[in-house]
Design an enzyme around this catalytic site. Structure first.
Site, short mmCIF file in Angstrom:
data_model
loop_
_atom_site.label_atom_id
_atom_site.label_comp_id
_atom_site.label_asym_id
_atom_site.label_seq_id
_atom_site.Cartn_x
_atom_site.Cartn_y
_atom_site.Cartn_z
N GLY A 126 -1.75 10.59 9.86
CA GLY A 126 -2.74 11.46 9.20
C GLY A 126 -4.01 11.59 10.03
CG ASP A 149 3.70 1.98 7.49
OD1 ASP A 149 3.64 0.89 6.89
OD2 ASP A 149 3.15 3.02 7.08
CD GLU A 244 5.91 1.43 0.97
OE1 GLU A 244 5.27 0.93 0.03
OE2 GLU A 244 5.35 1.98 1.95
O1 F6P Z 1 0.72 3.16 6.01
C1 F6P Z 1 0.38 1.87 5.67
C2 F6P Z 1 0.72 1.59 4.24
O2 F6P Z 1 0.38 0.25 3.97
C3 F6P Z 1 2.17 1.90 3.84
O3 F6P Z 1 3.06 0.90 4.25
C4 F6P Z 1 2.02 2.06 2.35
O4 F6P Z 1 3.03 2.89 1.81
C5 F6P Z 1 0.69 2.71 2.21
O5 F6P Z 1 -0.05 2.40 3.36
C6 F6P Z 1 -0.07 2.28 0.98
O6 F6P Z 1 -1.26 2.96 0.92
P1 F6P Z 1 -2.38 2.71 -0.20
O7 F6P Z 1 -3.14 1.50 0.23
O8 F6P Z 1 -3.19 3.94 -0.16
O9 F6P Z 1 -1.67 2.49 -1.49
#
Ligand code: F6P
Length: 372
Positions: A126, A149, A244
């Site tokens: 992003g 990730d 997930e």
């Molecule tokens: O991209 C990093 C990450 O930790 C992902 O593994 C996860 O899906 C997401 O961010 C969670 O984001 P947030 O903290 O906005 O819930």
């Protein structure tokens, strides 16, 4: 002819990852040592957009003293947000509804007002997409790849991943003890969005019996068969690691919700898998969701070093007159990759990679075949 650089800004965007402070430290020192002024923009770009939120100023002056002793700290000392995309900025309307507004021209004007000659943006897909947009709009931008990730193309690795895998592995090690004692199935859900890197690496490193990843839509009967087979051999417990973003064959990813201006929140698949495995095997199953724990804590030496290398390389690039690039690990060196190329594709787990082959050789179940 570009103006010489006198002042640069650092911004951290998206989810935090262990190693961010290492980037901030090395970039700051490398810039100061070139005689440049360095500021950190608070919370993505919010320090510029919403200075009224910050009584002490939306920009943090990054000095030698300010970046001292931060390399071992998780998080980011300048703050971050995943709701600050300037190209689709969430703005609440008088009727309470939200719309997304492109605030790029305003942001460029704010950079100019502040005398900021270049931006080092540290983030995942992003933030790097935003960085590319700002670069195309005329700002000097260097991207630094960050994400637990590990799903960014064009770099061998992102910092944060090693710490996340190490901690997930330690947690799964601990779960082995309780699963063995109770003869239970324990399903461990880990982050990773639409890529299975964390689940695969932590699962293999800890000796999990089944690993479900987004790259392989799963069926649960093969996993249940593995659990039954283990039971017959006298092993009354099993550990299943689920990414997930994993989904069953023909099904969709489990989503917890989506707010305006944010990516969808994944989660919940672990509980679904545990419930079904209980039905299929008749064994007690528990779920543990590691979630944000994987983003916290002290970065490993690998992540600190990668962060330090990326931060210094970002400043070197600007000093060489290069911009519009992401610094990337092409082992053993750090190279420059055009920002326009970096987010075109997500790096998912290749099913023929060595770690997958290792797992297959060890008969770890991926929910895609009956065990032999
Ligand atoms: O991209 C990093 C990450 O930790 C992902 O593994 C996860 O899906 C997401 O961010 C969670 O984001 P947030 O903290 O906005 O819930």
């Amino acid at each position: 002819m570009k103006q010489p650089i006198r002042r640069i800004a650092l911004s951290t965007g998206g989810g935090d990852a262990p190693g961010l402070n290492a980037v901030i430290r090395s970039a700051t020192l490398a810039a100061i040592n070139r005689g440049w002024d360095v500021v950190g923009i608070r919370d993505g770009f919010n320090g510029l957009f919403l200075p009224e939120l910050y009584p002490e100023g939306g920009l943090i002056q990054l000095t030698r003293e300010r970046v001292r002793g931060i390399v071992h700290q998780g998080g980011t000392i300048i703050g971050t947000t995943n709701r600050g995309n300037p190209t689709a900025y969430p703005v609440q309307q008088p009727d309470g509804s939200w719309v997304e507004v492109d605030r790029t021209p305003e942001l460029l004007a704010l950079f100019e007002q502040q005398g900021i000659d270049a931006l080092i943006t540290i983030g995942g897909d992003g933030s790097l997409t935003i960085g590319n947009h700002l670069s195309e709009a005329g700002l000097r931008v260097i991207g630094v790849p960050k994400t637990i990730d590990n799903d960014l193309e064009h770099t061998d690795a992102t910092f944060g991943f090693d710490t996340a895998v190490s901690f997930a592995t330690e947690c799964i090690d601990r779960l082995f003890a309780t699963a063995t004692s109770h003869g239970r199935v324990i399903v461990v859900e880990v982050m990773g969005r639409y890529a299975g890197w964390i689940a695969l690496n932590a699962g293999v490193a800890s000796g999990a019996h089944a690993i479900l990843i987004p790259e392989i839509p799963y069926e649960l009967e093969p996993v249940a068969a593995t659990i039954r087979q283990r039971e017959q051999r006298g092993s009354k417990f099993s550990i299943v690691v689920v990414a997930e973003g994993a989904r069953r064959v023909g099904g969709s990813v489990s989503v917890l919700g989506k707010a305006v201006g944010q990516a969808e929140r994944l989660g919940g698949v672990g509980e679904k898998v545990a419930t079904e495995l209980e039905l299929l095997t008749g064994k007690e199953a528990r779920t543990v969701v590691l979630g944000h724990l994987l983003r916290g804590g002290t970065p490993t030496a690998v992540d600190r070093l990668l962060g330090l290398r990326f931060g210094a390389a970002a400043v070197r690039a600007l000093d060489e007159g290069v911009d519009g690039i992401m610094v990337a690990l092409h082992s053993p060196t750090v190279k420059y990759v055009p920002l326009s190329e970096v987010t075109s594709r997500q790096k998912t787990v290749p099913l023929d990679c060595d770690t997958m082959l290792t797992a297959r050789d060890m008969a770890i179940n991926f929910g895609d075949a009956m065990p032999t």
